[in-house]
Design an enzyme around this catalytic site. Structure first.
Site, mmCIF file in Angstrom:
data_model
loop_
_atom_site.group_PDB
_atom_site.id
_atom_site.type_symbol
_atom_site.label_atom_id
_atom_site.label_comp_id
_atom_site.label_asym_id
_atom_site.label_seq_id
_atom_site.Cartn_x
_atom_site.Cartn_y
_atom_site.Cartn_z
ATOM 1 N N THR A 71 0.827 -1.219 0.000
ATOM 2 C CA THR A 71 0.000 0.000 0.000
ATOM 3 C C THR A 71 0.858 1.265 0.000
ATOM 4 O O THR A 71 0.667 2.172 -0.822
ATOM 5 C CB THR A 71 -0.881 0.040 1.276
ATOM 6 O OG1 THR A 71 -1.227 -1.272 1.655
ATOM 7 C CG2 THR A 71 -2.105 0.903 1.071
ATOM 8 N N HIS A 132 -8.234 -0.083 3.496
ATOM 9 C CA HIS A 132 -8.099 -1.541 3.383
ATOM 10 C C HIS A 132 -9.472 -2.210 3.340
ATOM 11 O O HIS A 132 -9.570 -3.426 3.437
ATOM 12 C CB HIS A 132 -7.348 -2.099 4.598
ATOM 13 C CG HIS A 132 -5.893 -1.719 4.658
ATOM 14 N ND1 HIS A 132 -5.061 -1.795 3.576
ATOM 15 C CD2 HIS A 132 -5.118 -1.281 5.690
ATOM 16 C CE1 HIS A 132 -3.849 -1.410 3.934
ATOM 17 N NE2 HIS A 132 -3.848 -1.089 5.207
ATOM 18 N N ARG A 281 10.458 -3.993 6.107
ATOM 19 C CA ARG A 281 11.027 -5.230 6.613
ATOM 20 C C ARG A 281 11.981 -5.845 5.583
ATOM 21 O O ARG A 281 13.170 -5.648 5.650
ATOM 22 C CB ARG A 281 9.864 -6.171 6.964
ATOM 23 C CG ARG A 281 10.068 -7.086 8.143
ATOM 24 C CD ARG A 281 8.820 -7.909 8.317
ATOM 25 N NE ARG A 281 8.408 -8.548 7.082
ATOM 26 C CZ ARG A 281 8.830 -9.740 6.658
ATOM 27 N NH1 ARG A 281 9.644 -10.444 7.386
ATOM 28 N NH2 ARG A 281 8.419 -10.237 5.492
HETATM 29 P P1 A3P Z 1 7.503 -6.945 3.917
HETATM 30 O O1 A3P Z 1 6.954 -6.994 5.304
HETATM 31 O O2 A3P Z 1 7.365 -8.250 3.183
HETATM 32 O O3 A3P Z 1 8.900 -6.422 3.853
HETATM 33 P P2 A3P Z 1 1.829 -2.073 3.293
HETATM 34 O O4 A3P Z 1 2.321 -0.727 2.900
HETATM 35 O O5 A3P Z 1 0.607 -2.517 2.542
HETATM 36 O O6 A3P Z 1 1.682 -2.205 4.758
HETATM 37 O O7 A3P Z 1 2.925 -3.136 2.826
HETATM 38 C C1 A3P Z 1 4.139 -3.255 3.500
HETATM 39 C C2 A3P Z 1 5.035 -4.186 2.727
HETATM 40 O O8 A3P Z 1 5.500 -3.505 1.540
HETATM 41 C C3 A3P Z 1 6.278 -4.584 3.528
HETATM 42 O O9 A3P Z 1 6.613 -5.913 3.077
HETATM 43 C C4 A3P Z 1 7.267 -3.538 3.059
HETATM 44 O O10 A3P Z 1 8.613 -3.869 3.275
HETATM 45 C C5 A3P Z 1 6.931 -3.500 1.555
HETATM 46 N N1 A3P Z 1 7.431 -2.302 0.876
HETATM 47 C C6 A3P Z 1 7.312 -1.019 1.280
HETATM 48 N N2 A3P Z 1 7.962 -0.208 0.429
HETATM 49 C C7 A3P Z 1 8.504 -0.985 -0.522
HETATM 50 C C8 A3P Z 1 9.309 -0.739 -1.670
HETATM 51 N N3 A3P Z 1 9.715 0.492 -2.007
HETATM 52 N N4 A3P Z 1 9.697 -1.804 -2.429
HETATM 53 C C9 A3P Z 1 9.317 -3.052 -2.103
HETATM 54 N N5 A3P Z 1 8.555 -3.354 -1.022
HETATM 55 C C10 A3P Z 1 8.151 -2.335 -0.238
#
Ligand code: A3P
Length: 322
Positions: A71, A132, A281
């Site tokens: 997101t 969401h 992460r």
């Molecule tokens: P992981 O926990 O697998 O690392 P959201 O924004 O929906 O909460 O999603 C978070 C997930 O998107 C996390 O995954 C985060 O690390 C990943 N994410 C955020 N920014 C990112 C980027 N620039 N490139 C790849 N993944 C990214």
């Protein structure tokens, strides 16, 4: 119009399941009495109707996802496209403040911020609003007025892993990963059912106001996603150097290392977390491969297959192979 029922769950906050009866404004004909969404119990009462009746504007764009599906990554991308690549502002303000979270106060009632009020107060030429919520619980005007929706889906095993870490980090989960997997496939965590959320938008992916994309596509070929999204949002074509700058800005390494691109410190300021909580992460496709046991993977795969059978599709039809 909105009904709820209590649900037993190990999530460290009371949860309920919410249903919208007969949402004939959603362009999908199906038996909606089978669709329940698991949410914090603050969603019931007036809250569901406040969201349902939310007033949209013609230039609004909604980023809708099941949680932990990329997101924030998509918010950065869409916000920059909608704001003429204003990197300076993106570098000086968290995405949370540039692109508000519609139902924030229900997931974090102690945060002192009402997501609906925040959206209403915005004067931006194009509001980019995150949610969401599943299709049937989103503001009705989104569908009635054909507001633009960017929907990002991510494969279920990576979402299980990412949401497990998030729930631990936000002190919402104290049991183990085995129990979490069972809760995930049993629709007992926030925003579940995962598959209902995804499949409804997948089936609406050809609606003219819906841009359906996957985290896996973004990881595989972000440039292609940028070009397609830019057309969907009626933004100008980017030059080669603008595209290069944008792709560098959106890289996991850059956002993770930047003060405002990485939401971790803002989340820590707004709510209680574990000390080692880190929102950014791993940022890869397939982190489940070394984080879920073969039994846990198998359980999720079987659940997926049995769910998708009804729709005659496979997981790879949505996410490709990885
Ligand atoms: P992981 O926990 O697998 O690392 P959201 O924004 O929906 O909460 O999603 C978070 C997930 O998107 C996390 O995954 C985060 O690390 C990943 N994410 C955020 N920014 C990112 C980027 N620039 N490139 C790849 N993944 C990214």
């Amino acid at each position: 119009m909105y009904v709820s029922r209590p649900l037993d769950s190990l999530v460290t906050k009371p949860v309920v399941q919410v249903q919208c009866t007969g949402p004939d404004w959603v362009p999908l004909k199906q038996d909606w009495s089978q669709r329940w969404c698991t949410l914090p119990d603050g969603y019931i009462g007036d809250y569901a109707e406040r969201i349902g009746a939310f007033e949209t504007r013609e230039s609004d764009v909604f980023v809708v996802t099941f949680m932990k599906s990329g997101t924030t990554w998509m918010q950065e991308l869409a916000w920059l496209l909608l704001n003429d690549l204003d990197f300076e502002r993106a570098k000086s303000e968290y995405p949370f403040y540039r692109s508000p979270f519609l139902e924030y106060s229900v997931t974090n009632p102690d945060g002192g911020i009402d997501g609906i009020d925040k959206c209403n107060e915005m004067t931006d030429s194009s509001r980019l609003i995150k949610s969401h919520l599943p299709a049937q619980l989103l503001p009705r005007q989104i569908w009635k007025q054909s507001r633009k929706i960017i929907y990002v889906a991510r494969n279920p095993k990576d979402v299980v892993v990412s949401s497990y870490h998030q729930m631990i980090g936000l002190l919402r989960w104290e049991a183990g990963l085995d129990e979490f997997v069972d809760h995930f496939i049993g629709d007992k965590i926030f925003y579940a059912s995962y598959w209902e959320h995804i499949i409804d938008f997948y089936r609406m992916r050809n609606e003219k106001n819906v841009f359906f994309v996957t985290y896996e596509e973004m990881s595989r070929d972000l440039e292609d996603v940028v070009k397609r999204l830019s057309r969907f949002l009626d933004c100008k074509d980017l030059s080669g150097s603008e595209m290069e700058k944008l792709l560098n800005f959106l890289s996991f390494e850059n956002l993770k290392g930047s003060k405002f691109g990485n939401p971790t410190s803002n989340i820590k300021k707004l709510r209680k977390t574990t000390n080692d909580f880190n929102f950014m992460r791993r940022g890869i496709v397939g982190s489940y491969k070394d984080e879920l046991s073969p039994e846990q993977q198998d359980k999720i795969d079987k659940w997926t297959q049995s769910y998708l059978k009804e729709y005659g599709i496979q997981e790879s039809d949505i996410f490709g192979s990885f």
